[in-house]
Design an enzyme around this catalytic site. Structure first.
Site, PDB file in Angstrom:
ATOM      1  N   SER A  92       0.867  -1.192   0.000  1.00  0.00           N
ATOM      2  CA  SER A  92       0.000   0.000   0.000  1.00  0.00           C
ATOM      3  C   SER A  92       0.893   1.228   0.000  1.00  0.00           C
ATOM      4  O   SER A  92       2.073   1.142   0.368  1.00  0.00           O
ATOM      5  CB  SER A  92      -0.845  -0.020   1.274  1.00  0.00           C
TER       6      SER A  92
ATOM      7  N   TYR B  75      -1.851   0.197  10.728  1.00  0.00           N
ATOM      8  CA  TYR B  75      -1.850  -0.229   9.324  1.00  0.00           C
ATOM      9  C   TYR B  75      -0.561   0.173   8.612  1.00  0.00           C
ATOM     10  O   TYR B  75       0.011  -0.617   7.868  1.00  0.00           O
ATOM     11  CB  TYR B  75      -3.076   0.368   8.623  1.00  0.00           C
TER      12      TYR B  75
HETATM   13  P1  NDP Z   1     -11.280  -6.385   1.161  1.00  0.00           P
HETATM   14  O1  NDP Z   1     -11.596  -6.217   2.604  1.00  0.00           O
HETATM   15  O2  NDP Z   1     -12.343  -6.171   0.141  1.00  0.00           O
HETATM   16  O3  NDP Z   1     -10.644  -7.820   0.900  1.00  0.00           O
HETATM   17  C1  NDP Z   1      -9.737  -8.412   1.793  1.00  0.00           C
HETATM   18  C2  NDP Z   1      -9.491  -9.837   1.350  1.00  0.00           C
HETATM   19  O4  NDP Z   1      -8.552 -10.440   2.253  1.00  0.00           O
HETATM   20  C3  NDP Z   1     -10.744 -10.687   1.379  1.00  0.00           C
HETATM   21  O5  NDP Z   1     -10.792 -11.523   0.252  1.00  0.00           O
HETATM   22  C4  NDP Z   1     -10.580 -11.506   2.646  1.00  0.00           C
HETATM   23  O6  NDP Z   1     -11.200 -12.771   2.492  1.00  0.00           O
HETATM   24  C5  NDP Z   1      -9.073 -11.667   2.683  1.00  0.00           C
HETATM   25  N1  NDP Z   1      -8.584 -12.025   4.017  1.00  0.00           N
HETATM   26  C6  NDP Z   1      -8.675 -11.298   5.159  1.00  0.00           C
HETATM   27  N2  NDP Z   1      -8.139 -11.976   6.184  1.00  0.00           N
HETATM   28  C7  NDP Z   1      -7.701 -13.154   5.679  1.00  0.00           C
HETATM   29  C8  NDP Z   1      -7.067 -14.288   6.235  1.00  0.00           C
HETATM   30  N3  NDP Z   1      -6.768 -14.369   7.535  1.00  0.00           N
HETATM   31  N4  NDP Z   1      -6.754 -15.327   5.424  1.00  0.00           N
HETATM   32  C9  NDP Z   1      -7.061 -15.291   4.108  1.00  0.00           C
HETATM   33  N5  NDP Z   1      -7.665 -14.247   3.518  1.00  0.00           N
HETATM   34  C10 NDP Z   1      -7.981 -13.187   4.299  1.00  0.00           C
HETATM   35  O7  NDP Z   1     -10.063  -5.370   0.894  1.00  0.00           O
HETATM   36  P2  NDP Z   1      -9.162  -5.076  -0.400  1.00  0.00           P
HETATM   37  O8  NDP Z   1      -9.539  -5.948  -1.527  1.00  0.00           O
HETATM   38  O9  NDP Z   1      -9.179  -3.622  -0.592  1.00  0.00           O
HETATM   39  O10 NDP Z   1      -7.735  -5.481   0.173  1.00  0.00           O
HETATM   40  C11 NDP Z   1      -6.844  -6.398  -0.461  1.00  0.00           C
HETATM   41  C12 NDP Z   1      -5.418  -6.010  -0.128  1.00  0.00           C
HETATM   42  O11 NDP Z   1      -5.135  -4.720  -0.681  1.00  0.00           O
HETATM   43  C13 NDP Z   1      -5.113  -5.890   1.364  1.00  0.00           C
HETATM   44  O12 NDP Z   1      -3.828  -6.403   1.621  1.00  0.00           O
HETATM   45  C14 NDP Z   1      -5.144  -4.376   1.617  1.00  0.00           C
HETATM   46  O13 NDP Z   1      -4.374  -4.012   2.732  1.00  0.00           O
HETATM   47  C15 NDP Z   1      -4.557  -3.882   0.308  1.00  0.00           C
HETATM   48  N6  NDP Z   1      -4.828  -2.491  -0.038  1.00  0.00           N
HETATM   49  C16 NDP Z   1      -6.106  -2.006  -0.112  1.00  0.00           C
HETATM   50  C17 NDP Z   1      -6.339  -0.674  -0.432  1.00  0.00           C
HETATM   51  C18 NDP Z   1      -7.700  -0.078  -0.482  1.00  0.00           C
HETATM   52  O14 NDP Z   1      -7.833   1.162  -0.443  1.00  0.00           O
HETATM   53  N7  NDP Z   1      -8.756  -0.853  -0.634  1.00  0.00           N
HETATM   54  C19 NDP Z   1      -5.214   0.239  -0.731  1.00  0.00           C
HETATM   55  C20 NDP Z   1      -3.909  -0.381  -0.661  1.00  0.00           C
HETATM   56  C21 NDP Z   1      -3.748  -1.697  -0.328  1.00  0.00           C
HETATM   57  P3  NDP Z   1     -11.996 -13.570   3.646  1.00  0.00           P
HETATM   58  O15 NDP Z   1     -12.623 -12.541   4.535  1.00  0.00           O
HETATM   59  O16 NDP Z   1     -12.980 -14.395   2.870  1.00  0.00           O
HETATM   60  O17 NDP Z   1     -10.947 -14.386   4.306  1.00  0.00           O
END
Ligand code: NDP
Length: 240
Positions: free
Chosen positions: A127, A140
């Site tokens: 990020s 974070y």
């Molecule tokens: P979401 O909350 O939409 O998605 C998060 C994903 O991570 C889900 O698919 C969730 O699946 C999965 N997840 C969470 N915990 C676990 C776990 N313990 N094991 C396996 N899977 C897990 O957020 P984003 O799509 O936005 O985030 C994706 C990545 O991008 C993250 O690393 C976030 O920090 C990063 N990011 C996001 C930004 C934003 O503004 N949105 C900006 C920069 C980076 P489930 O709950 O089914 O396990």
């Protein structure tokens, strides 16, 4: 084969869809089984339940994966916006376990399969929080700074082996990220994107697809991408 963690929603789901279009065979992981199973069925992929913060789950997930060309460490997110002096240890523990230790465990478990592919590629979704800090972001930003450090360290340690390491650093992306960060508070989550045209999950997937389809001698180390209206974490020019 490409392995995508956190493929049940947001950026991970978009990456899975995009890599399927690029012709990759896919193994998708996340905790919400129904969502990854449905997506896998749609894409002709394989899905396995995965909790990246649980060592046994990571081992079971990676069992039998002989070869993987791409590992996208995407699972992660933020919990709360605590000031450092008011940090909730449980929220901080969750962020460290998923974003940092989860990424390390997945990378470690899949290293033999990446190496066996002869052209492995690790893509870490960190990020802009990995290179900037802001008040209330201590939890974070510290985990994403750790991902930034680990990505650079990995590149040094893997030099000479056929494995690339790309770190993608997006700014604001419209997903469930903010809703999860603020424990389902929709109003607060909407406020994050107010007056801004944020990046979409597909914008990030586009960049990941570009990185993994370069010729194997080309390593895109770090890619920073943001909405035009977001010059930094604390300088967002919103439409009134
Ligand atoms: P979401 O909350 O939409 O998605 C998060 C994903 O991570 C889900 O698919 C969730 O699946 C999965 N997840 C969470 N915990 C676990 C776990 N313990 N094991 C396996 N899977 C897990 O957020 P984003 O799509 O936005 O985030 C994706 C990545 O991008 C993250 O690393 C976030 O920090 C990063 N990011 C996001 C930004 C934003 O503004 N949105 C900006 C920069 C980076 P489930 O709950 O089914 O396990």
């Amino acid at each position: 084969m490409a392995v995508v963690t956190g493929a049940s929603a947001g950026i991970g789901e978009a990456i899975a869809r995009r890599l399927a279009k690029e012709g990759f065979r896919l193994l998708l992981g996340a905790r919400r089984e129904d969502r990854i199973r449905n997506l896998a069925e749609e894409l002709g992929a394989e899905a396995r339940v995965l909790d990246v913060s649980d060592r046994a789950s990571v081992t079971a997930f990676c069992q039998g994966v002989e070869e993987a060309q791409v590992l996208v460490n995407n699972a992660g997110g933020a919990r709360g916006a605590d000031l450092v002096v008011e940090a909730d240890p449980e929220r901080w523990r969750w962020m460290w376990e998923v974003n940092v230790l989860g990424l390390v465990q997945m990378t470690r478990a899949l290293m033999p399969a990446l190496e066996r592919s002869g052209r492995g590629h690790i893509v870490n979704i960190s990020s802009t929080a990995g290179i900037e800090v802001y008040e209330g972001g201590g939890g974070y930003t510290s985990v994403k700074h750790a991902v930034h450090a680990i990505s650079q360290t990995l590149r040094l340690e893997l030099a000479g082996r056929p494995i690339r390491v790309t770190e993608v650093m997006p700014g604001m992306v419209k997903t469930d990220f903010a809703l999860n960060r603020y424990q389902g508070d929709q109003e607060k989550a909407d406020g994050v994107y107010k007056g801004v045209t944020p990046l979409t999950a597909e914008d990030v997937a586009d960049v990941v697809a570009f990185a993994v389809t370069r010729p194997p001698h080309v390593d895109l180390d770090q890619i920073v991408m943001r909405p035009v209206q977001q010059a930094s974490a604390y300088k967002v020019v919103r439409r009134s």
